[in-house]
Design a protein around this motif. Structure first.
Motif, PDB file in Angstrom:
ATOM      1  N   ARG A 176      -6.102   3.845   2.139  1.00  0.00           N
ATOM      2  CA  ARG A 176      -6.540   2.866   3.139  1.00  0.00           C
ATOM      3  C   ARG A 176      -6.933   1.594   2.410  1.00  0.00           C
ATOM      4  O   ARG A 176      -7.990   1.533   1.772  1.00  0.00           O
ATOM      5  CB  ARG A 176      -7.708   3.436   3.929  1.00  0.00           C
ATOM      6  CG  ARG A 176      -7.314   4.670   4.703  1.00  0.00           C
ATOM      7  CD  ARG A 176      -8.514   5.255   5.423  1.00  0.00           C
ATOM      8  NE  ARG A 176      -8.108   6.407   6.179  1.00  0.00           N
ATOM      9  CZ  ARG A 176      -8.495   7.656   5.912  1.00  0.00           C
ATOM     10  NH1 ARG A 176      -9.320   7.887   4.908  1.00  0.00           N
ATOM     11  NH2 ARG A 176      -8.068   8.654   6.653  1.00  0.00           N
ATOM     12  N   VAL A 177      -6.076   0.598   2.518  1.00  0.00           N
ATOM     13  CA  VAL A 177      -6.286  -0.647   1.760  1.00  0.00           C
ATOM     14  C   VAL A 177      -6.103  -1.866   2.648  1.00  0.00           C
ATOM     15  O   VAL A 177      -5.560  -1.775   3.755  1.00  0.00           O
ATOM     16  CB  VAL A 177      -5.301  -0.747   0.564  1.00  0.00           C
ATOM     17  CG1 VAL A 177      -5.477   0.425  -0.387  1.00  0.00           C
ATOM     18  CG2 VAL A 177      -3.873  -0.863   1.031  1.00  0.00           C
ATOM     19  N   SER A 178      -6.532  -2.981   2.102  1.00  0.00           N
ATOM     20  CA  SER A 178      -6.231  -4.291   2.679  1.00  0.00           C
ATOM     21  C   SER A 178      -5.328  -5.023   1.699  1.00  0.00           C
ATOM     22  O   SER A 178      -5.423  -4.826   0.487  1.00  0.00           O
ATOM     23  CB  SER A 178      -7.504  -5.113   2.895  1.00  0.00           C
ATOM     24  OG  SER A 178      -8.272  -4.570   3.948  1.00  0.00           O
ATOM     25  N   LEU A 218      -3.385  -8.262   5.764  1.00  0.00           N
ATOM     26  CA  LEU A 218      -3.293  -7.068   6.602  1.00  0.00           C
ATOM     27  C   LEU A 218      -4.395  -6.110   6.188  1.00  0.00           C
ATOM     28  O   LEU A 218      -4.539  -5.810   4.998  1.00  0.00           O
ATOM     29  CB  LEU A 218      -1.933  -6.377   6.434  1.00  0.00           C
ATOM     30  CG  LEU A 218      -0.695  -7.167   6.830  1.00  0.00           C
ATOM     31  CD1 LEU A 218       0.562  -6.352   6.523  1.00  0.00           C
ATOM     32  CD2 LEU A 218      -0.739  -7.521   8.304  1.00  0.00           C
ATOM     33  N   ARG A 219      -5.138  -5.659   7.140  1.00  0.00           N
ATOM     34  CA  ARG A 219      -6.174  -4.665   6.856  1.00  0.00           C
ATOM     35  C   ARG A 219      -5.678  -3.349   7.417  1.00  0.00           C
ATOM     36  O   ARG A 219      -5.521  -3.201   8.630  1.00  0.00           O
ATOM     37  CB  ARG A 219      -7.490  -5.069   7.494  1.00  0.00           C
ATOM     38  CG  ARG A 219      -8.596  -4.119   7.160  1.00  0.00           C
ATOM     39  CD  ARG A 219      -9.943  -4.676   7.578  1.00  0.00           C
ATOM     40  NE  ARG A 219     -10.948  -3.683   7.293  1.00  0.00           N
ATOM     41  CZ  ARG A 219     -11.922  -3.390   8.131  1.00  0.00           C
ATOM     42  NH1 ARG A 219     -12.030  -4.011   9.280  1.00  0.00           N
ATOM     43  NH2 ARG A 219     -12.790  -2.473   7.800  1.00  0.00           N
ATOM     44  N   GLY A 220      -5.407  -2.424   6.515  1.00  0.00           N
ATOM     45  CA  GLY A 220      -4.900  -1.119   6.932  1.00  0.00           C
ATOM     46  C   GLY A 220      -5.923  -0.340   7.731  1.00  0.00           C
ATOM     47  O   GLY A 220      -7.132  -0.570   7.608  1.00  0.00           O
ATOM     48  N   ASP A 221      -5.436   0.582   8.546  1.00  0.00           N
ATOM     49  CA  ASP A 221      -6.330   1.439   9.325  1.00  0.00           C
ATOM     50  C   ASP A 221      -7.281   2.175   8.395  1.00  0.00           C
ATOM     51  O   ASP A 221      -6.859   2.800   7.430  1.00  0.00           O
ATOM     52  CB  ASP A 221      -5.525   2.459  10.140  1.00  0.00           C
ATOM     53  CG  ASP A 221      -4.671   1.802  11.215  1.00  0.00           C
ATOM     54  OD1 ASP A 221      -5.022   0.691  11.651  1.00  0.00           O
ATOM     55  OD2 ASP A 221      -3.657   2.410  11.611  1.00  0.00           O
ATOM     56  N   GLY A 222      -8.572   2.062   8.658  1.00  0.00           N
ATOM     57  CA  GLY A 222      -9.574   2.766   7.877  1.00  0.00           C
ATOM     58  C   GLY A 222      -9.972   2.092   6.575  1.00  0.00           C
ATOM     59  O   GLY A 222     -10.779   2.641   5.823  1.00  0.00           O
ATOM     60  N   ALA A 223      -9.430   0.918   6.278  1.00  0.00           N
ATOM     61  CA  ALA A 223      -9.803   0.215   5.044  1.00  0.00           C
ATOM     62  C   ALA A 223     -11.256  -0.228   5.130  1.00  0.00           C
ATOM     63  O   ALA A 223     -11.742  -0.607   6.196  1.00  0.00           O
ATOM     64  CB  ALA A 223      -8.903  -0.988   4.820  1.00  0.00           C
ATOM     65  N   GLY A 224     -11.937  -0.163   4.012  1.00  0.00           N
ATOM     66  CA  GLY A 224     -13.353  -0.528   3.969  1.00  0.00           C
ATOM     67  C   GLY A 224     -13.581  -2.006   4.238  1.00  0.00           C
ATOM     68  O   GLY A 224     -12.694  -2.837   4.024  1.00  0.00           O
TER      69      GLY A 224
END
Length: 188
Positions: free
Chosen positions: A83-85, A99-105
């Protein structure tokens, strides 16, 4: 109040009409001249611009290309359940796409932008730059930079034109691996 003579009124009225007409004509002439010059440069101007050594051109990613790189980067991370951005910045460090991936902090968004900025600023992967901090510890004090692995430069003809930053994976090595996947996608 004393009334002005008819002769004075005629002369004054004529002067006002003449001033308005000349003012309008002058504004029209200036406007028309400005439009003609801007719309159709002369051949001499074009030659002078072509020979001008005081300017330079730079290459930039289009929004479509930056989006393609960001998507390829995020896809590479998702394949490994990370889970990354992802951030893609232009040559000047301005963000093109993030892009902020699902679940990225929550910290990953800004970290990705800063890694991308750092990579394009020094035209080097941020893992390499992080190693240089031992010899130059004040590098980390430069605003907007982040010397952690996860940033990769994008080059054209050897010059940096963009940076891709990734943050959020458990290690900087993974972040950088995903950033490199984004760079590789640009070559396809």
């Amino acid at each position: 109040m004393k009334k002005a003579s008819s002769r004075t009124r005629v002369v004054t009225g004529g002067a006002i009409v003449a001033a308005l007409a000349l003012g309008g004509f002058g504004a029209y002439s200036a406007s028309a001249t400005g439009e003609d010059t801007a719309a159709a440069p002369t051949a001499a101007t074009a030659k002078a611009d072509a020979k001008n050594k005081n300017t330079t051109r730079s290459t930039h990613l289009t929004i479509e290309t930056a989006s393609k790189a960001a998507r390829a980067t995020l896809d590479a991370a998702e394949k490994e359940n990370q889970r990354v951005s992802v951030a893609v910045v232009d040559r000047n460090g301005n963000t093109i796409v993030t892009l902020r991936g699902d679940g990225a902090g929550p910290q990953s968004y800004e970290s990705a932008e800063r890694k991308a900025f750092t990579a394009v600023s020094w035209n080097a992967p941020t893992s390499v730059l992080a190693g240089r901090l031992a010899n130059a510890p004040t590098l980390k004090d430069i605003p907007g930079t982040l010397f952690l692995a996860g940033g990769a430069p994008v080059t054209a003809k050897g010059a940096p034109i963009a940076g891709i930053g990734v943050a959020g994976a458990p290690s900087g090595d993974l972040d950088e691996k995903f950033a490199q996947a984004g760079v590789a996608a640009l070559g396809r």
